[in-house]
Enzyme design. Sequence first.
Site, PDB file in Angstrom:
ATOM      1  N   GLY A 125     -15.165  49.262 -22.789  1.00  0.00           N
ATOM      2  CA  GLY A 125     -15.092  47.795 -22.769  1.00  0.00           C
ATOM      3  C   GLY A 125     -14.905  47.300 -21.348  1.00  0.00           C
ATOM      4  CB  SER A 127     -20.245  44.560 -19.323  1.00  0.00           C
ATOM      5  OG  SER A 127     -20.639  45.678 -18.588  1.00  0.00           O
ATOM      6  CD  GLU A 242     -20.621  54.422 -16.369  1.00  0.00           C
ATOM      7  OE1 GLU A 242     -19.446  54.079 -16.183  1.00  0.00           O
ATOM      8  OE2 GLU A 242     -21.478  53.676 -16.860  1.00  0.00           O
TER       9      GLU A 242
HETATM   10  C1  LIG Z   1     -28.313  50.178 -22.408  1.00  0.00           C
HETATM   11  C2  LIG Z   1     -27.068  49.573 -21.832  1.00  0.00           C
HETATM   12  C3  LIG Z   1     -25.830  50.034 -22.260  1.00  0.00           C
HETATM   13  C4  LIG Z   1     -24.655  49.470 -21.745  1.00  0.00           C
HETATM   14  N1  LIG Z   1     -23.461  49.916 -22.218  1.00  0.00           N
HETATM   15  C5  LIG Z   1     -22.319  49.344 -21.759  1.00  0.00           C
HETATM   16  C6  LIG Z   1     -21.059  49.755 -22.292  1.00  0.00           C
HETATM   17  O1  LIG Z   1     -20.979  50.622 -23.166  1.00  0.00           O
HETATM   18  N2  LIG Z   1     -19.957  49.144 -21.826  1.00  0.00           N
HETATM   19  C7  LIG Z   1     -19.978  48.188 -20.861  1.00  0.00           C
HETATM   20  O2  LIG Z   1     -18.923  47.709 -20.449  1.00  0.00           O
HETATM   21  N3  LIG Z   1     -21.166  47.758 -20.341  1.00  0.00           N
HETATM   22  C8  LIG Z   1     -22.327  48.318 -20.780  1.00  0.00           C
HETATM   23  N4  LIG Z   1     -23.533  47.883 -20.277  1.00  0.00           N
HETATM   24  C9  LIG Z   1     -23.556  46.751 -19.350  1.00  0.00           C
HETATM   25  C10 LIG Z   1     -23.923  47.075 -17.912  1.00  0.00           C
HETATM   26  O3  LIG Z   1     -22.894  47.779 -17.269  1.00  0.00           O
HETATM   27  C11 LIG Z   1     -24.250  45.753 -17.208  1.00  0.00           C
HETATM   28  O4  LIG Z   1     -25.388  45.211 -17.845  1.00  0.00           O
HETATM   29  C12 LIG Z   1     -24.512  45.931 -15.728  1.00  0.00           C
HETATM   30  O5  LIG Z   1     -23.345  46.269 -15.050  1.00  0.00           O
HETATM   31  C13 LIG Z   1     -25.139  44.669 -15.095  1.00  0.00           C
HETATM   32  O6  LIG Z   1     -24.378  43.543 -15.386  1.00  0.00           O
HETATM   33  P1  LIG Z   1     -25.040  42.205 -15.981  1.00  0.00           P
HETATM   34  O7  LIG Z   1     -25.874  42.609 -17.155  1.00  0.00           O
HETATM   35  O8  LIG Z   1     -23.951  41.234 -16.200  1.00  0.00           O
HETATM   36  O9  LIG Z   1     -26.039  41.694 -14.867  1.00  0.00           O
HETATM   37  P2  LIG Z   1     -25.654  40.859 -13.540  1.00  0.00           P
HETATM   38  O10 LIG Z   1     -24.487  41.490 -12.878  1.00  0.00           O
HETATM   39  O11 LIG Z   1     -25.531  39.420 -13.916  1.00  0.00           O
HETATM   40  O12 LIG Z   1     -26.928  41.074 -12.653  1.00  0.00           O
HETATM   41  C14 LIG Z   1     -28.133  40.314 -12.812  1.00  0.00           C
HETATM   42  C15 LIG Z   1     -29.064  40.652 -11.649  1.00  0.00           C
HETATM   43  O13 LIG Z   1     -28.455  40.253 -10.402  1.00  0.00           O
HETATM   44  C16 LIG Z   1     -28.410  41.358  -9.487  1.00  0.00           C
HETATM   45  N5  LIG Z   1     -27.163  41.294  -8.708  1.00  0.00           N
HETATM   46  C17 LIG Z   1     -25.915  41.019  -9.177  1.00  0.00           C
HETATM   47  N6  LIG Z   1     -25.004  41.085  -8.171  1.00  0.00           N
HETATM   48  C18 LIG Z   1     -25.699  41.425  -7.040  1.00  0.00           C
HETATM   49  C19 LIG Z   1     -25.317  41.676  -5.674  1.00  0.00           C
HETATM   50  N7  LIG Z   1     -24.040  41.588  -5.280  1.00  0.00           N
HETATM   51  N8  LIG Z   1     -26.291  42.022  -4.790  1.00  0.00           N
HETATM   52  C20 LIG Z   1     -27.583  42.139  -5.183  1.00  0.00           C
HETATM   53  N9  LIG Z   1     -28.005  41.898  -6.463  1.00  0.00           N
HETATM   54  C21 LIG Z   1     -27.072  41.566  -7.372  1.00  0.00           C
HETATM   55  C22 LIG Z   1     -28.425  42.584 -10.365  1.00  0.00           C
HETATM   56  O14 LIG Z   1     -28.954  43.712  -9.652  1.00  0.00           O
HETATM   57  C23 LIG Z   1     -29.345  42.146 -11.506  1.00  0.00           C
HETATM   58  O15 LIG Z   1     -30.684  42.337 -11.136  1.00  0.00           O
HETATM   59  C24 LIG Z   1     -24.721  48.433 -20.766  1.00  0.00           C
HETATM   60  C25 LIG Z   1     -25.975  47.979 -20.326  1.00  0.00           C
HETATM   61  C26 LIG Z   1     -27.126  48.529 -20.850  1.00  0.00           C
HETATM   62  C27 LIG Z   1     -28.453  48.029 -20.369  1.00  0.00           C
END
Ligand SMILES: Cc1cc2nc3c(=O)[nH]c(=O)nc-3n(C[C@H](O)[C@H](O)[C@H](O)COP(=O)(O)OP(=O)(O)OC[C@H]3O[C@@H](n4cnc5c(N)ncnc54)[C@H](O)[C@@H]3O)c2cc1C
Length: 384
Positions: A125, A127, A242
């Site tokens: 938990g 994101s 990870e």
């Molecule tokens: C299949 C899958 C399984 C997952 N399982 C889990 C889970 O079990 N538990 C959990 O907690 N999370 C999980 N996640 C979530 C995952 O960790 C997040 O989706 C990821 O960290 C990206 O966060 P976000 O989706 O909020 O995108 P955002 O952080 O909003 O990013 C959106 C875009 O902006 C870009 N960006 C953001 N900040 C910057 C920066 N500082 N510089 C340059 N570019 C930037 C990113 O590269 C991306 O292209 C999972 C995701 C997927 C796809």
Amino acid sequence: MDFRFTAEQEAFRRDIQTFLDAELPEPPDLPDDGWIVGYDREFSKKVGAKGWIGLTWPQEYGGQGRSYLDRLILTEEFLKRGAPVASHWLADRQMGPSILHYGTPEQKEKLLPGIMSGELCFCIGMSEPGAGSDLAGLQTKAEEDGDEFVLNGQKIWTSFAHVADYCYLVARTNPDVPKHKGISEFIVDMNTPGIPVRAVGHFTGAHHFNEVFFDQVRVPKSALVGEQDRGWYQIASQLDYERSGIERLMSNYLLLDAMQDYVRETGEIRRETVRHRLAQLYIEFNMGKFLVYRVAWLLTQGIIPNAESAAAKAFCTEYEQRLAQTASELMGMHSLLMPGSPQARLHGRIARAYLYAPAYTIQGGTSAILRNIIAMRGLGLPPG
Ligand SMILES: Cc1cc2nc3c(=O)[nH]c(=O)nc-3n(C[C@H](O)[C@H](O)[C@H](O)COP(=O)(O)OP(=O)(O)OC[C@H]3O[C@@H](n4cnc5c(N)ncnc54)[C@H](O)[C@@H]3O)c2cc1C
């Protein structure tokens, strides 16, 4: 330099192959990425019975005390067969090592045996709707109240929350300090009242991630892992573990084999462009393997890889996407067939893989974030 495995390591590999021949004569008809989508607790219990969960953990806690290279051999063999290892994967890779490092004696005694036997499943938990890459911006609160913490907030993309026994939760314990400094980690029993879980559908048809809500959830203080308010620093090294495994290279490995079978059967293999694209994938696969092996080697030296893990994950997950893209291009119209369709070659594996592929460079840290890490911590460049 000698790149060969030792005789013991080769024997271990054969042992795993024999187990998989017996338990998994055919690859399961699952979406690729079996380590995150292939949930099968009975299979995990069989792996646990072999002593292969917690392979690197100290023997005093019931582990095997074996090397990270041995674990790499194990995970590589599982991924080659698309084994349904998701039920134990996260706990084996992350939660167990965190509990070993930061957990209390009671937490170790209570949780490690169940993880090693394959009986316990954990979800992560971290994101939230407004905190993914910027994880330190998380809003889920854990407030002290007597002998308990009270949790309120929401998580998203939580893989296996609908089946997990425990959630490894990251929450804010102090809102009055800079955001990295007031975060703590908890192990929360998913049967605690006040934790509704709502499925988030995936366009491959698979269900593994969820929204998880915490509504006045009361957990005992003993649920805290490590030091209160120091969770951010604990998470940082967990993310290095990870990111760096061979699952970041081999999630859709079966596709590589399947694609070769297809182009041989259809005679497409005689076309030069097809041959070159396959050869290119083979080159990239081997480059990725070296990056992953380097990380495992650093771990065997007691060094926590950081920019090295980021480089491995960025290169390998982008390779996985190129593999899915190439497969769909080479297979043309066949790649549009989804699982279940009688004509679907490879059980619709290509279509699913293509649809799934964007996830590789998002989960566990996006490629942009990894490049920031490589630039700043690997190359010492100033922040942008
Ligand atoms: C299949 C899958 C399984 C997952 N399982 C889990 C889970 O079990 N538990 C959990 O907690 N999370 C999980 N996640 C979530 C995952 O960790 C997040 O989706 C990821 O960290 C990206 O966060 P976000 O989706 O909020 O995108 P955002 O952080 O909003 O990013 C959106 C875009 O902006 C870009 N960006 C953001 N900040 C910057 C920066 N500082 N510089 C340059 N570019 C930037 C990113 O590269 C991306 O292209 C999972 C995701 C997927 C796809």
